[in-house]
Design an enzyme around this catalytic site. Structure first.
Site, short mmCIF file in Angstrom:
data_model
loop_
_atom_site.label_atom_id
_atom_site.label_comp_id
_atom_site.label_asym_id
_atom_site.label_seq_id
_atom_site.Cartn_x
_atom_site.Cartn_y
_atom_site.Cartn_z
CE LYS A 30 -3.82 -0.50 2.37
NZ LYS A 30 -4.45 -0.76 3.68
NE ARG A 99 -5.17 3.49 3.87
CZ ARG A 99 -5.20 3.86 2.59
NH1 ARG A 99 -4.57 4.94 2.17
NH2 ARG A 99 -5.86 3.12 1.72
N GLY A 108 -6.72 -11.10 8.60
CA GLY A 108 -6.32 -11.36 9.98
C GLY A 108 -5.40 -10.30 10.54
CG MET A 110 -5.36 -3.31 13.38
SD MET A 110 -4.54 -1.90 14.06
CE MET A 110 -4.66 -0.78 12.70
NE ARG A 349 -5.56 -4.29 -4.22
CZ ARG A 349 -6.16 -4.59 -3.09
NH1 ARG A 349 -5.47 -4.78 -2.01
NH2 ARG A 349 -7.47 -4.69 -3.05
CG HIS A 465 -10.99 -34.98 5.77
ND1 HIS A 465 -11.98 -35.60 5.06
CD2 HIS A 465 -10.02 -35.91 5.96
CE1 HIS A 465 -11.63 -36.86 4.84
NE2 HIS A 465 -10.45 -37.07 5.39
CB SER A 792 11.97 -41.71 -15.72
OG SER A 792 10.74 -41.06 -15.56
CB CYS A 860 7.26 -40.55 -15.32
SG CYS A 860 7.87 -41.76 -14.16
CE1 TYR A 880 10.34 -37.83 -19.42
CE2 TYR A 880 12.58 -37.92 -20.30
CZ TYR A 880 11.51 -38.53 -19.67
OH TYR A 880 11.61 -39.83 -19.27
P1 ADP Z 1 -7.87 -1.94 3.16
O1 ADP Z 1 -6.46 -2.42 3.11
O2 ADP Z 1 -8.79 -2.83 3.88
O3 ADP Z 1 -8.35 -1.48 1.82
P2 ADP Z 1 -7.45 0.84 3.74
O4 ADP Z 1 -6.28 1.23 4.55
O5 ADP Z 1 -7.35 1.04 2.30
O6 ADP Z 1 -7.83 -0.64 4.11
O7 ADP Z 1 -8.66 1.69 4.36
C1 ADP Z 1 -10.00 1.30 4.52
C2 ADP Z 1 -10.93 2.35 3.93
O8 ADP Z 1 -10.67 3.64 4.45
C3 ADP Z 1 -10.76 2.47 2.43
O9 ADP Z 1 -11.99 2.66 1.81
C4 ADP Z 1 -9.91 3.69 2.28
O10 ADP Z 1 -10.10 4.29 1.02
C5 ADP Z 1 -10.39 4.57 3.43
N1 ADP Z 1 -9.34 5.48 3.85
C6 ADP Z 1 -8.10 5.16 4.27
N2 ADP Z 1 -7.37 6.25 4.54
C7 ADP Z 1 -8.16 7.31 4.31
C8 ADP Z 1 -7.97 8.73 4.38
N3 ADP Z 1 -6.80 9.24 4.75
N4 ADP Z 1 -9.00 9.51 4.07
C9 ADP Z 1 -10.18 8.98 3.68
N5 ADP Z 1 -10.43 7.66 3.57
C10 ADP Z 1 -9.42 6.83 3.89
MG MG Z 2 -7.90 -0.20 0.74
#
Ligand code: ADP
Ligand code: MG
Ligand code: MG
Length: 908
Positions: A30, A99, A108, A110, A349, A465, A792, A860, A880
């Site tokens: 990110k 973020r 999982g 944060m 991304r 399973h 083989s 094989c 191969y």
């Molecule tokens: P994720 O990895 O789950 O996408 P993000 O870090 O992108 O989490 O953030 C979750 C939401 O909060 C997203 O919709 C993102 O666009 C919004 N968001 C994150 N930072 C900001 C910011 N500085 N201002 C406004 N919206 C934000």
């Molecule tokens: Mg996001």
């Protein structure tokens, strides 16, 4: 002193302008992409990134590394001056989001805390700043932002149960007589903040922290710690993501999409991630903050609508999307927010996509001159191609999807519902197609799973399973279907108001994870039709066929590994040839002893004299010769490796129980059990505790006189016959289960005698080589190579013997547990265990080639069609790989990709 040094040495914080997209290890995905967008001049709210190294240092010592606090302060000050506001300033607060952002995104971990910097004082300042006219018009917005902060901060930073906040919110709405958040006014939200603070204090034993910098530091620390959250650890093990990467933390100035109708938030893709088509794809939600889109609180509108709502921002967004695509030379996905008519880019991304989209996009980008064919080949993979080759449901009748779950093992399966393994076996025995439906499966269900067309469960995911066993068997499986209520006793399941009884027909899609009621028609995929030759790529209007044809054509040009197939009959050989096989790497001969030939095998086993035995062998010879003629004819001009008989002979006799009953019944009636008596005695004599490690392979050939000789003669005579017809057979005789060179030498001496005798008239070159499937063979490969013209690797047996377990016994018994615990990242039968079995392979290649330069070496086992394993076999220099006909295209593609990747022409 040391601390000072650390401060100057370690740079833990990067402004967005200091990073770029290639720094994902340090800045996370990110952060690296936010930096890249900033440097492209796109409108990214200012911010900075705390590196993965800071995270690693924190996790190692339990404390923030020296220098981090000051560097954060410096960057925060710069951010404040850029924005002209101070974090949490009571009069006009700057707010930020915190973020997480690892190199790979991970469930999982944060997530994000928005609105950091709000407190009891700054909430008033925010309200004043946000008011767009009348006094108090910003109040609602400010108190809503504050309650969101306490909620997100409480939940993700301090582990307060999220439901508590949700219940309080529901209570507030109920009191107001509404279900819509937007009906709550400023006073309601102010009261809600009070309630949230009480919840926070109750669970944490402290008040919600007021100082903005403390909020920030606690949130950063929580992101660091979430790297080791249980779910994240498990996910990394399963996905084989290294545990020591750490996560970065992004701190970004807040922009607000919830400031009124001229604000909003959305997501966009530069191409359709489902099909790869060009166009505008995305969703927009007016007057909302980011997390509302995901939470599905209100309905989004298609992105195209934004043109009507705010044409200036829309046009700018489209320009930015074009910039990003041109820059990344790939499909991008984007998060954006509009604050009072001003567009902000919040994330981008290279976007995830379906298998079909991957091929289509790569092909389009070549057409557009953005990438070359090497890069196109790099951007698709064998797993995606395999997906395109599974049979499809014909959805033209728009069947209703009654539920979805995890597509755990791909394919399209149709059958009658059964709820027990026994019933599955019973109905399948009557020729019915069945789908085994269970809450979850366990090892007792194995017979039913084998008998069924597909497996449907209510619980579990990709490592359950059911999923593991189904994948091992190549059987369609849909796991963890939502709202599926299975009542085994009553013999029915319910899902979304439908009741499905035993015997009803359902259709399950193990690729998409969709469940349909009734029979959905199945058809071969377009891509398979192309490989079969029934669709001509030159005239096809199907873009996918065109894309696959072009990209796999390039793989064929660049690859060094040859690709053969495992095929036992002429028919399989012909199909595999159409799929691009360049020979047969494994022709098993077991089936040549079955069917109406069983009787001859029984005679062979029961023979008491040499002449009785020879009679049986003489009768088998012409039959097997005819089999080989057919196979060699289909593979004319290409090598065919024939494995001499491998399984224990008792596998060709009736079962002990069956015979015992026959004999007992005959005796009871006073009749003569005849040859059954002798067979029973033979079966008893030949019974083995561990057949996998018993009298089989070369051991059998050395113990039963004339058996291998008959096969060698059949092979050579068949080849000679074809040479006489003017054809070009290329037989290679492969001796299984050799562990010592003496075994092979003994077989060779006898075989060479027969070959030279048979080929006196028609010259045929017949190679003699061996499988390397016993660890001792790998460890003495230098000696064995003296007697072998080729090796083989039988990687299935080699895996079993290296690990000391038998596949049939363990896959259903404990593999799921091993996967769950992360002892295996993936089953060693699916993908070659590089560290253990792979080491045996390397030793055998090196020592075999040292003893006999130019030794031809292949593989094989089914690993020959596994993408990861193909790369390994390329790396160690095999000639191969050989795999089942359907995997041949996958292996061709991956063999090409292995060249591109090892030559480092990866330009991304
Ligand atoms: P994720 O990895 O789950 O996408 P993000 O870090 O992108 O989490 O953030 C979750 C939401 O909060 C997203 O919709 C993102 O666009 C919004 N968001 C994150 N930072 C900001 C910011 N500085 N201002 C406004 N919206 C934000
Ligand atoms: Mg996001
Ligand atoms: Mg074997």
């Amino acid at each position: 002193m040391a601390a000072e040094k650390a401060t100057t040495k370690h740079k833990y914080v990067y402004g967005f302008a200091e990073g770029n997209k290639d720094l994902k290890d340090l800045l996370g995905g990110k952060g690296a992409n936010l930096a890249e967008m900033t440097n492209l001049g796109l409108p990214v709210p200012p911010g900075f990134i705390i590196t993965t190294e800071a995270c690693k240092a924190y996790l190692a010592t339990g404390a923030e590394p020296d220098g981090l606090a000051e560097q954060v302060a410096t960057h925060l000050a710069a951010l404040e001056s850029a924005m002209g506001k101070r974090l949490g300033d009571p009069a006009d607060p700057l707010l930020v989001s915190v973020r997480s952002g690892a190199k790979f995104s991970m469930p999982g971990m944060m997530e994000t805390v928005l609105n950091v910097g709000l407190n009891d004082e700054s909430v008033a300042g925010l309200a004043r700043q946000a008011s767009d006219g009348g006094p108090g018009s910003g109040d609602r917005f400010a108190w809503d932002s504050y309650r969101r902060l306490i909620q997100m901060f409480g939940k993700t930073v301090c582990d307060v149960p999220g439901e508590e906040f949700e219940h309080a919110l529901d209570d507030a709405k109920r009191a107001k007589g509404t279900t819509n958040d937007l009906d709550l006014d400023a006073d309601d939200l102010r009261a809600l903040v009070g309630a949230y603070k009480k919840i926070f204090a109750k669970h944490t034993g402290r008040e919600f922290p007021q100082p903005p910098r403390e909020q920030l530091d606690l949130a950063v620390r929580a992101v660091f710690e979430s790297w080791n959250a249980e779910r994240a650890v498990l996910y990394r093990r399963q996905e084989r993501i290294p545990a020591d990467l750490g996560t970065a933390v992004n701190i970004v100035a807040m922009v607000f999409g919830n400031l009124g109708p001229d604000s909003g938030t959305g997501v966009a893709f530069t191409r359709d991630p489902a099909t790869g088509n060009q166009g505008i794809y995305g969703d927009y939600l007016a007057n909302a903050q980011g997390e509302d889109v995901v939470a599905g609180i209100r309905n989004t509108v298609p992105l195209q609508e934004l043109e009507r709502i705010d044409k200036r921002s829309y046009d700018e967004l489209l320009r930015n999307m074009a910039t990003l695509e041109g820059h990344y030379r790939d499909l991008c996905d984007i998060e954006f927010t509009i604050e009072r008519g001003k567009l902000w880019m919040l994330q981008t991304r290279v976007g995830k996509r379906t298998a079909a989209a991957a091929f289509n996009i790569a092909n389009h980008l070549v057409d557009e001159g953005m990438i070359d064919l090497d890069e196109a080949l790099h951007r698709v993979n064998g797993a995606q191609l395999a997906q395109l080759m599974f049979p499809r449901f014909d959805l033209s009748g728009s069947p209703e999807v009654v539920t979805t779950g995890v597509g755990a093992s791909p394919g399209a399966a149709v059958g009658r519902v059964v709820f027990t393994s026994a019933r599955a076996v019973e109905l399948a025995g009557q020729g019915e197609r069945v789908i085994l439906v269970r809450r979850e499966t366990n090892p007792d269900d194995l017979p039913g799973m084998i008998a069924a067309q597909g497996i449907l469960t209510a619980r579990g995911g990709k490592t359950s399973h059911a999923a593991v066993v189904a994948r091992g068997m190549g059987k369609t499986c849909l796991c963890g279907a939502d709202n599926l209520d299975v009542d085994v006793k009553a013999g029915r399941f319910t899902v979304g108001g439908h009741v499905v009884n035993e015997g009803d027909i359902v259709s399950i899609d193990g690729t998409s994870g969709c469940l349909y009621l009734g029979e959905v028609p199945v058809r071969p995929s377009e891509v398979v039709q192309y490989f079969e030759g029934s669709v001509d790529p030159a005239t096809s209007t199907d873009p996918l066929v065109v894309a696959v044809h072009r990209i796999i054509g390039h793989a064929d040009e660049v690859r060094r590994l040859r690709v053969r197939t495992n095929a036992d009959t002429g028919e399989d050989a012909a199909r595999a040839r159409r799929f691009g096989a360049e020979g047969i790497g494994l022709c098993r001969t077991e089936h040549m002893f079955l069917g109406d030939r069983r009787e001859l095998v029984e005679r062979l086993i029961l023979a008491r004299t040499e002449s009785e035995r020879n009679e049986a062998l003489d009768a088998l010879l012409p039959l097997q010769r005819a089999d080989f003629v057919e196979i060699f004819r289909e593979m004319d001009g290409l090598p065919v490796t024939v494995r001499l008989i491998d399984p224990p002979l008792h596998e060709f006799l009736p079962s002990l129980e069956e015979l015992a009953v026959h004999v007992a019944v005959a005796q009871e009636r006073g009749e003569d059990p005849g040859k059954d008596q002798a067979l029973l005695a033979a079966v008893r004599r030949m019974h083995e505790q561990n057949p996998m490690l018993g009298l089989r392979g070369v051991r059998l050939g050395l113990v039963i006189p004339g058996l291998f000789a008959m096969q060698v003669r059949a092979i050579t005579e068949a080849a000679a016959q074809l040479v006489a017809e003017g054809r070009d057979p290329r037989p290679e005789i492969m001796v299984p289960l050799v562990g010592a060179v003496q075994e092979l030498e003994t077989v060779r001496v006898e075989a060479e005698k027969i070959i030279s005798e048979v080929t006196r008239e028609h010259a045929v070159e017949v190679l003699i080589g061996t499988m390397i499937e016993v660890p001792r063979a790998a460890l003495t490969a230098g000696q064995i190579a003296e007697a072998a013209e080729f090796f083989s690797f039988g990687t299935n047996d080699l895996t079993q013997m290296a690990w000391g377990f038998s596949r049939d016994d363990v896959e259903g018994a404990f593999f799921w547990r091993y996967l769950e615990l992360g002892i295996f990242g993936i089953s060693p039968f699916e993908s070659l265990d590089r560290d253990g079995v792979g080491r045996l392979v390397r030793i055998a290649v090196d020592e075999g080639r040292a003893a006999r330069p130019g030794l031809k070496i292949g593989v094989c086992g089914e690993h020959g069609g596994d993408p990861e394993s193909v790369h390994f076999f390329h790396e160690v220099g095999l000639d191969y790989v050989s795999c089942s006909p359907f995997r041949v295209p996958v292996a061709r593609l991956e063999a090409g990709r292995a060249v591109i990747e090892s030559s480092g022409s990866d330009s991304r």
